[in-house]
Design a protein around this motif. Structure first.
Motif, PDB file in Angstrom:
ATOM      1  N   GLY A  98      49.762  29.461 -25.217  1.00 44.74           N
ATOM      2  CA  GLY A  98      48.369  29.619 -26.179  1.00 44.74           C
ATOM      3  C   GLY A  98      48.212  28.431 -27.313  1.00 44.74           C
ATOM      4  O   GLY A  98      47.867  28.552 -28.204  1.00 44.74           O
ATOM      5  N   GLY A 101      45.023  27.502 -28.553  1.00 45.25           N
ATOM      6  CA  GLY A 101      44.511  28.052 -29.920  1.00 45.25           C
ATOM      7  C   GLY A 101      45.410  27.900 -30.946  1.00 45.25           C
ATOM      8  O   GLY A 101      44.833  27.990 -32.259  1.00 45.25           O
ATOM      9  N   THR A 104      44.141  24.947 -32.746  1.00 48.12           N
ATOM     10  CA  THR A 104      42.990  24.926 -33.537  1.00 48.12           C
ATOM     11  C   THR A 104      43.211  25.569 -34.903  1.00 48.12           C
ATOM     12  O   THR A 104      42.658  25.193 -35.821  1.00 48.12           O
ATOM     13  CB  THR A 104      42.091  25.925 -32.726  1.00 48.12           C
ATOM     14  N   MET A 133      39.177  24.510 -24.838  1.00 50.65           N
ATOM     15  CA  MET A 133      39.936  25.736 -24.576  1.00 50.65           C
ATOM     16  C   MET A 133      39.511  26.388 -23.364  1.00 50.65           C
ATOM     17  O   MET A 133      40.027  26.705 -22.221  1.00 50.65           O
ATOM     18  CB  MET A 133      39.976  26.803 -25.668  1.00 50.65           C
ATOM     19  N   TYR A 138      40.775  29.302 -20.945  1.00 48.74           N
ATOM     20  CA  TYR A 138      40.760  30.144 -21.915  1.00 48.74           C
ATOM     21  C   TYR A 138      39.398  31.045 -21.927  1.00 48.74           C
ATOM     22  O   TYR A 138      38.515  30.688 -21.367  1.00 48.74           O
ATOM     23  CB  TYR A 138      40.871  29.662 -23.477  1.00 48.74           C
ATOM     24  N   ALA A 143      38.117  32.175 -27.127  1.00 49.33           N
ATOM     25  CA  ALA A 143      38.088  30.754 -27.659  1.00 49.33           C
ATOM     26  C   ALA A 143      37.198  30.844 -29.224  1.00 49.33           C
ATOM     27  O   ALA A 143      37.635  30.401 -29.962  1.00 49.33           O
ATOM     28  CB  ALA A 143      37.474  29.723 -26.519  1.00 49.33           C
ATOM     29  N   VAL A 146      38.939  32.716 -31.895  1.00 45.03           N
ATOM     30  CA  VAL A 146      40.040  31.495 -32.520  1.00 45.03           C
ATOM     31  C   VAL A 146      39.342  31.024 -33.539  1.00 45.03           C
ATOM     32  O   VAL A 146      39.576  30.997 -34.676  1.00 45.03           O
ATOM     33  CB  VAL A 146      40.779  30.859 -31.439  1.00 45.03           C
ATOM     34  N   ILE A 196      48.242  34.782 -31.772  1.00 42.88           N
ATOM     35  CA  ILE A 196      47.467  33.852 -30.517  1.00 42.88           C
ATOM     36  C   ILE A 196      48.865  33.831 -29.654  1.00 42.88           C
ATOM     37  O   ILE A 196      48.423  34.247 -28.582  1.00 42.88           O
ATOM     38  CB  ILE A 196      47.165  32.725 -30.896  1.00 42.88           C
ATOM     39  N   VAL A 207      43.159  36.833 -23.348  1.00 40.93           N
ATOM     40  CA  VAL A 207      43.072  35.236 -23.638  1.00 40.93           C
ATOM     41  C   VAL A 207      42.564  34.709 -22.501  1.00 40.93           C
ATOM     42  O   VAL A 207      41.857  33.608 -22.683  1.00 40.93           O
ATOM     43  CB  VAL A 207      44.660  34.969 -24.017  1.00 40.93           C
TER      44      VAL A 207
END
Length: 435
Positions: A98, A101, A104, A133, A138, A143, A146, A196, A207
């Motif tokens: 992940g 994520g 981010t 993503m 994702y 997405a 997040v 995440i 996810v």
């Protein structure tokens, strides 16, 4: 009818007006004027008292913090430093499950440290992170969730516009509030990142089917080139405040100047884009100014009515204690976050609660952090959830509905509740760094 009764009726009228769709500042001003008129029996005296409140609201030296940090935030956004923050954070987290994520979240934390505006974070990273993503498998719902969740870091990690607003309302040191926001902000970013990774491992259907392509690495030279301007701004602003070199107002000015110099030096800003930045800064500053004027009028009316003092006495006689007052207050803030924006909640509740918590000798800096954390949960909760609406408008993708974004953001709202509980249970998380 006693002033206390008039104050209670004014609160009821305010609630009805807001629920009917009247803009909160207008509702605050109208109910304040009518309330003071009813208490004093003179419209001229009411007008003069409220005019004095408006003058006091914007004549404060610390009000200068607002336009300066807003200007810096818009310059940073326009100059594309959000993209740099994402590239740096993604490069450092790319090997994690992940990782995009987590990257981010890291980029939002970096961006928050030089902007302080959640809405800007939501708009910038919707454009940058969501396409990346989705390209790597994702789930679209995850997405956007997040981005929605991590965008709230903009109001927790200093410099934060909401912490500035609380400092003005509660007459607390903005520098101390900034310092108090560091621990909870970093803890929130850490919990988001761990959440995440855990979701990627234990709930892969939510996810998405992540690919194994590792294209997040960037050469060391480019990594330094992208990170140095951001790090420089963070050190200039926050280092200047914490080192005692600048007041918050001076730090805001230095940050705005630094962002402008970097933007033009790196040829990322033009005179046309600077004009756009100045117009946006003026609009936001005028909006915040209007809100603060309305809040001061409202506070004066409440003080004349005796409602805050009456509520303080009621809380004392009800023997709710520290935990009772704080838990009820947080519950009210979170519920109001479902229908109102963050600034409006603070403008309505903070003047009402200060006379209740001050006699209890509650640390107002800590109380400000708790307030902002509880308020920010409302950015992710339906039906209002302003960050969700910003993401929807920025994304402009009919395949992703508002419901998808709210469902994607739900786990992050839950994580925020956990962090809020930790900050309430362990105040040192917020106050440990405050001198």
């Amino acid at each position: 009818m006693t002033p206390f009764d008039i104050g209670l009726l004014s609160l009821l009228a305010l609630g009805v007006a807001v629920m009917a769709g009247m803009f909160v500042p207008i509702a605050l001003m109208v109910t304040s004027f009518v309330g003071v008129w009813a208490i004093k029996g003179s419209p001229d005296l009411a007008a003069k008292l409220l005019a004095l409140a408006a003058n006091d609201a914007i004549s404060s030296y610390f009000f200068g913090v607002v336009p300066l940090f807003v200007l810096m935030g818009f310059v940073v956004s326009e100059a594309g430093f959000g993209r740099d923050a994402f590239d740096v954070a993604n490069s450092m987290s790319r090997r994690l499950r992940g990782g995009l994520g987590v990257g981010t979240v890291g980029a939002n934390a970096i961006f928050a440290a030089i902007t302080g505006i959640s809405i800007a974070s939501a708009a910038v990273f919707t454009k940058i992170a969501v396409p990346q993503m989705r390209r790597h498998g994702y789930n679209p719902r995850f997405a956007v969730g997040v981005v929605a969740g991590s965008s709230v870091l903009g109001m927790m990690i200093p410099p934060s516009l909401l912490l500035i607003l609380f400092g003005i309302l509660a007459e607390q040191s903005i520098g101390d509030l900034f310092i108090a926001g560091i621990g909870p902000g970093l803890l929130l970013a850490l919990f988001f990142s761990v959440g995440i990774i855990a979701m990627a491992i234990f709930t892969p259907r939510f996810v998405g089917t992540l690919d194994e392509i590792d294209d997040g690495a960037i050469p060391a030279r480019d990594l330094v080139r992208k990170s140095l301007p951001i790090a420089g701004l963070i050190v200039l602003v926050l280092g200047g405040i914490y080192g005692g070199f600048f007041t918050p107002v001076e730090a805001g000015a230095m940050g705005a100047i630094g962002a402008l110099v970097l933007g033009f030096a790196m040829r990322r800003l033009t005179l046309r884009s600077l004009w756009t930045v100045l117009v946006e800064t003026g609009l936001v500053t005028a909006t915040v100014c209007f809100l603060i004027i309305a809040a001061q009028m409202y506070s004066r009316m409440l003080a004349l009515s005796g409602v805050p003092a009456g509520l303080g006495g009621l809380a004392a006689h009800a023997d709710l204690g520290f935990w009772g007052v704080i838990l009820i207050y947080c519950a009210i803030v979170i519920v109001m976050g479902m229908i109102l924006d963050s600034s409006s909640i603070m403008l309505i509740l903070v003047p009402l609660m200060l006379p209740v918590v001050i006699p209890m000798e509650i640390d107002l800096v800590w109380f400000g952090v708790v307030t902002v954390l509880a308020v920010e949960i409302g950015l992710l909760t339906p039906p209002f959830g302003i960050s969700v609406y910003v993401i929807k408008a920025t994304l402009d993708d009919p395949s992703i509905s508002l419901g998808d974004i709210f469902r994607g953001a739900a786990p992050f709202a839950g994580i925020m509740l956990i962090v809020l509980a930790l900050v309430i249970a362990f105040p040192v998380i917020a106050t440990g760094l405050v001198p």
